[in-house]
Scaffold this motif. Structure first.
Motif, PDB file in Angstrom:
ATOM      1  N   ILE A 168       0.835  -1.184  -0.150  1.00 45.61           N
ATOM      2  CA  ILE A 168       0.078  -0.035   0.071  1.00 45.61           C
ATOM      3  C   ILE A 168       1.027   1.261   0.138  1.00 45.61           C
ATOM      4  O   ILE A 168       1.635   1.430   0.972  1.00 45.61           O
ATOM      5  N   ILE A 169       0.817   2.246  -1.056  1.00 48.08           N
ATOM      6  CA  ILE A 169       1.417   3.220  -1.114  1.00 48.08           C
ATOM      7  C   ILE A 169       0.231   4.607  -0.842  1.00 48.08           C
ATOM      8  O   ILE A 169      -0.720   4.875  -1.530  1.00 48.08           O
ATOM      9  N   ARG A 170       0.821   5.468   0.033  1.00 50.61           N
ATOM     10  CA  ARG A 170       0.192   6.529   0.352  1.00 50.61           C
ATOM     11  C   ARG A 170       0.856   7.621  -0.480  1.00 50.61           C
ATOM     12  O   ARG A 170       2.185   7.868  -0.086  1.00 50.61           O
ATOM     13  N   SER A 171       0.514   8.577  -0.936  1.00 47.22           N
ATOM     14  CA  SER A 171       0.819   9.748  -1.853  1.00 47.22           C
ATOM     15  C   SER A 171      -0.138  10.938  -1.826  1.00 47.22           C
ATOM     16  O   SER A 171      -1.255  11.068  -1.691  1.00 47.22           O
ATOM     17  N   CYS A 172       0.597  12.193  -2.128  1.00 48.39           N
ATOM     18  CA  CYS A 172      -0.319  13.394  -2.303  1.00 48.39           C
ATOM     19  C   CYS A 172      -0.553  13.316  -3.502  1.00 48.39           C
ATOM     20  O   CYS A 172       0.097  12.775  -4.483  1.00 48.39           O
ATOM     21  N   GLY A 173      -1.737  13.898  -3.995  1.00 46.59           N
ATOM     22  CA  GLY A 173      -2.294  13.775  -5.466  1.00 46.59           C
ATOM     23  C   GLY A 173      -1.221  14.500  -6.489  1.00 46.59           C
ATOM     24  O   GLY A 173      -0.953  13.930  -7.606  1.00 46.59           O
ATOM     25  N   SER A 174      -0.531  15.611  -6.053  1.00 50.09           N
ATOM     26  CA  SER A 174       0.304  16.122  -6.651  1.00 50.09           C
ATOM     27  C   SER A 174       1.832  15.463  -7.103  1.00 50.09           C
ATOM     28  O   SER A 174       2.503  15.894  -7.942  1.00 50.09           O
ATOM     29  N   SER A 175       1.993  14.455  -6.166  1.00 50.47           N
ATOM     30  CA  SER A 175       3.418  13.617  -6.392  1.00 50.47           C
ATOM     31  C   SER A 175       3.042  12.322  -6.894  1.00 50.47           C
ATOM     32  O   SER A 175       3.771  11.345  -6.769  1.00 50.47           O
ATOM     33  N   SER A 176       1.722  11.917  -7.485  1.00 49.22           N
ATOM     34  CA  SER A 176       1.334  10.544  -7.881  1.00 49.22           C
ATOM     35  C   SER A 176       2.261  10.035  -8.986  1.00 49.22           C
ATOM     36  O   SER A 176       2.557   9.123  -9.019  1.00 49.22           O
ATOM     37  N   VAL A 177       2.504  11.137  -9.842  1.00 50.60           N
ATOM     38  CA  VAL A 177       3.461  10.757 -11.151  1.00 50.60           C
ATOM     39  C   VAL A 177       4.696  10.176 -10.817  1.00 50.60           C
ATOM     40  O   VAL A 177       5.250   9.326 -11.216  1.00 50.60           O
TER      41      VAL A 177
END
Length: 532
Positions: A168-177
């Motif tokens: 499971i990876i949690r990320s900010c939407g702005s750093s998804s790429v």
């Protein structure tokens, strides 16, 4: 709310003299206070000071807290000193967090600092951590465990990623790429994953995509799940959350004088997000003499029974007692009767339990049928006080009089039509941006149309009973759902059945599944110049 006192911060455990105070760190769930455990709810029930996250719903917290509790937002310059100072003065403190303290990296450094100084006077109630919540709301099973990677602050190199069958990876939407670029090196560009946005809310969106399809978004957080449990056919059987019949439906509920929180809960059970619009406001009586005389009579022992017909009547009596420097103890020795679950709950918040609540049907008429008859050999008094609105509750008054009671009604509050809702809400009602409207009375129909206008023809209309449905039709509304019984449960269930059937009809016709608000909107024609 009690008055705040400037905190004092002990510098070491030796300065922390034994008191009756304590601090309990309570976790709930990611963005959902409803995920509180029983232990967490119990801690809130006995708290004197509650400190909550800055984005918490204070009204929802207040419903779980005692009436005398002080509720503050976190984020003060010295939160640790504030907590320890309150504990040192003997107060029971609860620090409420939307998640789990030990497994959420951003729960803050308050917990370890308080634990190091408060010692045995600190308690902790675990919450639901965001990792297991993502698996549960995503409908993903893990056979041999999982690993978690928090990439919200920085995206680690792929060789620093944990190894597990499910990741499971949690990320900010702005750093998804940026996360996806690292993931490609490990899983390949065409590797599949489950993308989850707005986890646990009625606007949750889950998609099975490839790493090449990942895009940056404006979401606060995004979860990417990789593992054997994300297969599409498997998730279709386990998609318990987004598969709810009213999932992501935006419902509006006009509120009169009744508490609609139970209805909101029922609709949320089926996945809907409900917005309440007040169509009636509560104001004090035009003259105060009647209430002043009634409260003096209560204190002087003039009445044997006090009958509450709404939460507003409870509030009116409580406020009047407070003005006289009294509290609910002034009602000791008086028999209490209550109509409605909201009324019983309002009494409970004052520490009062009614002696009589209708069993068969929770209405004023039912209360009159179940009320005991006056017996001059047993009952020391024959007077009953009924504080109510400026509209008489005739069935109750007549019924009690026939039983031999001397009934005195007093106007405790007035009900008047509320001011119109904000312009954007009125516009959403008229243009069909709400998927459904639920009416709980004929008064709600009249008042809503009076202050906000008619719902759009595409909006699904649900009525709690035949009389409410008739009021809708009189005002030109098409009624799609009429509840089988005049209860909130039946109303929500009826709307859910309608949505299920609507979905089946769309699938049978080979159409995409859409919500009522997702209809095609006509484009306005451009005005053409008139011919010469």
């Amino acid at each position: 709310m009690t008055e705040s006192v400037e905190p004092t911060s002990p510098e070491s455990p030796a300065d922390f003299e034994p008191t009756g105070g304590s601090v309990t760190f309570v976790g709930s769930g990611p963005g959902d206070l409803g995920l509180l455990t029983l232990s967490g709810a119990r801690a809130l029930r006995f708290a004197e000071l509650i400190i909550v996250d800055e984005d918490a719903d204070l009204e929802q917290v207040g419903m779980l807290a005692p009436a005398h509790a002080e509720i503050r937002l976190a984020g003060s310059d010295d939160e640790v000193g504030e907590i320890l100072g309150a504990v040192a003065r003997g107060r029971r403190v609860v620090r409420l967090h939307a998640g789990d303290y030990f497994t959420d990296a951003d729960a803050g450094g308050v917990l370890p600092r308080v634990l190091s100084q408060a010692g045995l006077r600190a308690n902790l109630v675990p919450g639901v951590n965001r990792w297991s919540a993502a698996l549960s709301y995503g409908g993903v099973t893990t056979a041999t465990g999982f690993a978690a990677l928090d990439a919200t602050l920085q995206v680690p190199a792929v060789d620093a990623w944990p190894s597990a069958e499910t990741l499971i990876i949690r990320s900010c939407g702005s750093s998804s790429v940026a996360v996806a670029e690292q993931a490609k090196r490990r899983f390949g560009a065409d590797g599949t994953l489950l993308s989850l946005v707005r986890v646990g809310t009625t606007r949750q969106l889950s998609e099975i995509i490839s790493w090449d399809e990942v895009e940056n978004t404006d979401a606060d957080e995004v979860y990417f799940i990789v593992g054997p449990g994300i297969e599409d056919h498997h998730r279709q059987r386990l998609d318990w959350f987004e598969g709810k019949p009213l999932f992501d439906w935006r419902v509006i509920a006009p509120r009169t004088k009744d508490d609609l929180d139970p209805l909101v809960e029922e609709l949320a059970h089926y996945g809907a997000s409900t917005e309440l619009v007040a169509t009636m406001s509560i104001e004090p009586p035009r003259t105060e003499q009647g209430m002043e005389k009634a409260v003096r009579g209560l204190v002087d022992g003039r009445y044997l029974w006090l009958v509450f017909t709404s939460p507003h009547a409870v509030a009116a009596i409580s406020e009047r007692l407070t003005e006289y420097g009294l509290d609910s103890r002034a009602l000791s020795g008086i028999m209490l009767a209550a109509v409605g679950r909201g009324t019983v709950e309002a009494l409970g918040r004052l520490g009062l339990v009614p002696d009589l609540v209708p069993v068969v049907e929770n209405t004023t008429g039912a209360l009159a049928r179940e009320f005991p008859a006056y017996d001059d050999l047993i009952d020391p008094l024959s007077r009953v006080l009924v504080p109510s609105a400026d509209v008489a509750v005739e069935p109750l008054l007549v019924g009690l009089s026939r039983l031999g009671w001397e009934v005195e009604e007093v106007t405790a509050y007035r009900t008047v039509r509320a001011a119109p809702p904000p312009a954007e809400v009125r516009d959403d009602i008229k243009t069909g941006m709400f998927d459904a409207v639920v009416f709980t009375s004929a008064t709600a129909v009249r008042n809503m149309i009076g202050i906000a206008g008619k719902p759009h023809a595409a909006t699904v209309v649900a009525a709690i009973g035949p009389a409410t449905a008739a009021a809708c039709e009189i005002h030109g509304l098409r009624v799609d759902v009429t509840a089988d019984a005049p209860t909130f449960e039946a109303l929500a269930e009826g709307l859910a059945r309608f949505a299920d059937q609507r979905r089946r009809d769309q699938l049978d016709a080979g159409l995409p599944v859409t919500k009522p608000s997702q209809r095609k909107r006509r484009k306005r024609r451009k005005a053409t110049p008139a011919a010469d």
